[in-house]
Design a protein around this motif. Sequence first.
Motif, mmCIF file in Angstrom:
data_model
loop_
_atom_site.group_PDB
_atom_site.id
_atom_site.type_symbol
_atom_site.label_atom_id
_atom_site.label_comp_id
_atom_site.label_asym_id
_atom_site.label_seq_id
_atom_site.Cartn_x
_atom_site.Cartn_y
_atom_site.Cartn_z
ATOM 1 N N PHE A 167 3.465 34.708 173.893
ATOM 2 C CA PHE A 167 3.817 33.518 174.664
ATOM 3 C C PHE A 167 4.060 33.850 176.128
ATOM 4 C CE2 PHE A 167 7.778 35.307 173.042
ATOM 5 C CZ PHE A 167 8.557 35.384 174.193
ATOM 6 N N ILE A 168 4.393 35.121 176.430
ATOM 7 C CA ILE A 168 4.722 35.505 177.799
ATOM 8 C C ILE A 168 3.473 35.821 178.611
ATOM 9 C CG2 ILE A 168 4.966 38.013 177.503
ATOM 10 C CD1 ILE A 168 7.521 37.879 179.136
ATOM 11 N N LEU A 169 2.348 36.065 177.940
ATOM 12 C CA LEU A 169 1.096 36.404 178.625
ATOM 13 C C LEU A 169 0.323 35.139 178.957
ATOM 14 C CD1 LEU A 169 -0.067 39.467 176.499
ATOM 15 C CD2 LEU A 169 1.027 39.505 178.748
ATOM 16 N N SER A 170 -0.104 35.024 180.198
ATOM 17 C CA SER A 170 -0.837 33.835 180.629
ATOM 18 C C SER A 170 -2.207 33.784 179.980
ATOM 19 C CB SER A 170 -0.981 33.835 182.160
ATOM 20 O OG SER A 170 -1.937 34.813 182.549
ATOM 21 N N SER B 173 -6.662 29.044 161.537
ATOM 22 C CA SER B 173 -5.985 28.921 160.240
ATOM 23 C C SER B 173 -6.791 29.633 159.155
ATOM 24 C CB SER B 173 -5.803 27.434 159.880
ATOM 25 O OG SER B 173 -5.043 26.772 160.838
ATOM 26 N N PRO B 174 -6.622 30.951 159.011
ATOM 27 C CA PRO B 174 -5.800 31.858 159.815
ATOM 28 C C PRO B 174 -6.593 32.431 160.983
ATOM 29 C CG PRO B 174 -6.652 33.019 157.935
ATOM 30 C CD PRO B 174 -7.165 31.613 157.820
ATOM 31 N N PRO B 175 -5.909 33.133 161.936
ATOM 32 C CA PRO B 175 -6.618 33.667 163.109
ATOM 33 C C PRO B 175 -7.515 34.853 162.789
ATOM 34 C CG PRO B 175 -4.278 34.229 163.197
ATOM 35 C CD PRO B 175 -4.445 33.277 162.063
ATOM 36 N N MET C 7 -3.124 36.387 169.236
ATOM 37 C CA MET C 7 -2.208 36.080 170.336
ATOM 38 C C MET C 7 -2.386 34.671 170.885
ATOM 39 S SD MET C 7 -2.125 39.597 172.545
ATOM 40 C CE MET C 7 -3.789 39.404 173.160
ATOM 41 N N LEU C 8 -3.441 33.991 170.489
ATOM 42 C CA LEU C 8 -3.797 32.726 171.132
ATOM 43 C C LEU C 8 -3.209 31.516 170.422
ATOM 44 C CD1 LEU C 8 -7.573 33.406 171.857
ATOM 45 C CD2 LEU C 8 -5.683 33.499 173.494
ATOM 46 N N ARG C 9 -2.787 30.556 171.222
ATOM 47 C CA ARG C 9 -2.439 29.241 170.711
ATOM 48 C C ARG C 9 -3.724 28.416 170.591
ATOM 49 N NH1 ARG C 9 2.902 27.296 171.844
ATOM 50 N NH2 ARG C 9 1.953 25.222 171.923
ATOM 51 N N VAL D 221 -7.265 28.640 172.887
ATOM 52 C CA VAL D 221 -8.645 28.789 172.396
ATOM 53 C C VAL D 221 -9.519 27.697 173.002
ATOM 54 C CG1 VAL D 221 -10.141 28.777 170.369
ATOM 55 C CG2 VAL D 221 -7.892 29.866 170.244
ATOM 56 N N GLU D 222 -8.994 26.469 173.031
ATOM 57 C CA GLU D 222 -9.747 25.363 173.622
ATOM 58 C C GLU D 222 -10.070 25.647 175.081
ATOM 59 O OE1 GLU D 222 -9.492 20.494 174.138
ATOM 60 O OE2 GLU D 222 -7.750 21.604 173.395
ATOM 61 N N MET D 223 -9.106 26.227 175.812
ATOM 62 C CA MET D 223 -9.352 26.508 177.223
ATOM 63 C C MET D 223 -10.377 27.629 177.387
ATOM 64 S SD MET D 223 -6.582 27.072 180.297
ATOM 65 C CE MET D 223 -5.939 25.427 180.006
#
Length: 660
Positions: free
Chosen positions: A243-246, A408-410, A535-537, A541-543
């Motif tokens: 979460f801390i990594l851009s 789901s799952p990554p 690590m991705l939300r 992933v969409e971005m």
Amino acid sequence: MSGQDVRRAQQTENFSSLQRFYMRTFETFLEMCALFKMNRDEDGSSPDDPTLNMELLYAVHDALKTLYRTIQKLIVRLLDQVITSLDAMTNRLYASDEVRAMFMLIQNPVFAAQSSYTIFAHLLRQMVNLPSTDHQLLVTWFKILEVEKLRMMVRHLQQFITIRQFPPADKSLPPLSKSRWWIPMATKTLALINAANNASNPPLLDYSEFYNSALDHVDLMQDYFNWQSPQRPGQFAYCQYPFILSIVAKRIILTKDSEQQMILTARRSLVAKVARHQAPQIDIFFLNIHIRRSHLVSDSLNEDLLSQIASKQKDLKKKLKVSFVGEPGLDMGGLTKEWFLLLIRQIFHPDYGMFVYHPNSRCYWFSTDQEGNLREYNLIGVLMGLAVYNSIILDLHFPSVCYRKLLSPPVVPPSDSTRVGVVKSPTMEDLAEIMPDVSRGLAELLAYEGNVEEDMCLTFQCAKCCVPQVSLEEYGQVKTYKLREEGENVTVTNESREEYVDLYLNWILNAAIYEQFRAFYLGFHSVCASNALIMLRPEEVEMLVCGSPTLDLNELRKVTEYDGYKADDVIIIDFWEVLQSLSDELKKKFLLFATGSDRVPVGGMGEMTFKITRVTNKPDNLPEAHTCFNQLVLPNYSTQEILRQKLIIAISNAEGFGLE
């Protein structure tokens, strides 16, 4: 103490009464708890409420921010004493008073000052070392904070991490050998706040507010390898706390991880050629695709390519290289961009029938009538993975639930029997992203105050014709699906309507498209088989797939380089004025013309490279573009109006022309 007391002290410059108040308040944990607890003799705590006088706590902290530095220095000294004496105080505190005190202390605004960092670090270590039950209390208590208070805490922690990671030259901080533990303690504390934010509905802060962009400049790949290394269990890595990594940092990790896999795959191909005593050719280093422009989809989705994907998935790890049959041009990236752009446009055309466009939500969803085309869904997943793997931005319009399903799952489970691509507990908000009117109808059903069974006559089956925006041409005929056993004979009642809605949501978002999405999921992960995906939300992933939604030409102008022109030349000033005056649609066409994609890359236009080159011997020509290098070749037009006309003509007729 009140705001009036603070103002009086500031006007008279007499802070003695305030000093006495703060000295008494922050002298010990006992005093702090006695002042701020609603019931000073309360033993224990409520899981949802710290039972503190939050209004008074906010007032005391807000006053600190407005006081002179002398008072703030006094508070720092007092906090140093109270934090270091905590162990001796523990036996004298009521149950949960220790975690209450830490909950209050971490909100203190004095920790914005670098001079307080040594004390702040010790507070963070004590907070991290609390038992898990106290951590659970902190998570639930953080949820009740005012948004600005929570935001301030996040900023203090991020600043603390940044300054410890990139210390000032004046050596005002302790040496790194003695304070290396600061960053893990701050990051773990930030993780508690992030957990509280994620547990709030809606979240109190946007997830991007937890990004620390300064970390874009650390050795991200070394951090990633430390995280992955089984030889160093327990070693701190930022990747443990993604979460801390851009999104820029995560893109760097994913891209470099992809590049290293590409190099490794190409090296293996070379070794295999040499071992067979075959002369290596440059083509072995690439995944080569030859396409006829007039047969774009059929050539891209042909059986040879499907067979290659099924039998030689290792080739997907090579750098993609596209050529259009019968057309000159060396693919340095521009032809690949164009191929993706044109292919996606045709695959998602309604006539192709694999995806259904919903005009009310302006997005696509998987067709429920395409079970027979699973290999093509798999290939489309591969194409999407190839785009991410090759850093190509796609113009896709999937709802956000699609990206949740992709994670789901990554990581693909080892067993084929494990269900993948299933979103747990889908909501009406998820459905509203695709079919907002159906979602509204279900909400009305749940809120209906009359007799559902008699007035609505619903049964536990779902008819395709009852789903708005799905064309009859696609489905051909009305088909019904049972939402439960013998659903056609089971009526929906006031008591069973919630079950009906849950089954309906699951049918639309999971069950009806399970096989199609499973094929799509496996195709995507056959290329993007990287632990970096963990690590991705879903939003990230969409971005990565679709790029940033913000088109900011001012940011592009700041990073533009000039060859033959200067930034203050009249034609350059005219160019930017013309570009800014265009409609959003034409601005996207310009971006497509100049870069090969109408999407803004991750990190925004400030992350792009762009060059404007002067051509002197072709004053009547249209502008040209070299999309492989994001380069615009601009003749020196005599007037702004001529520049406008020529530019609009060029960008409006760019497909297959000027995309070199």
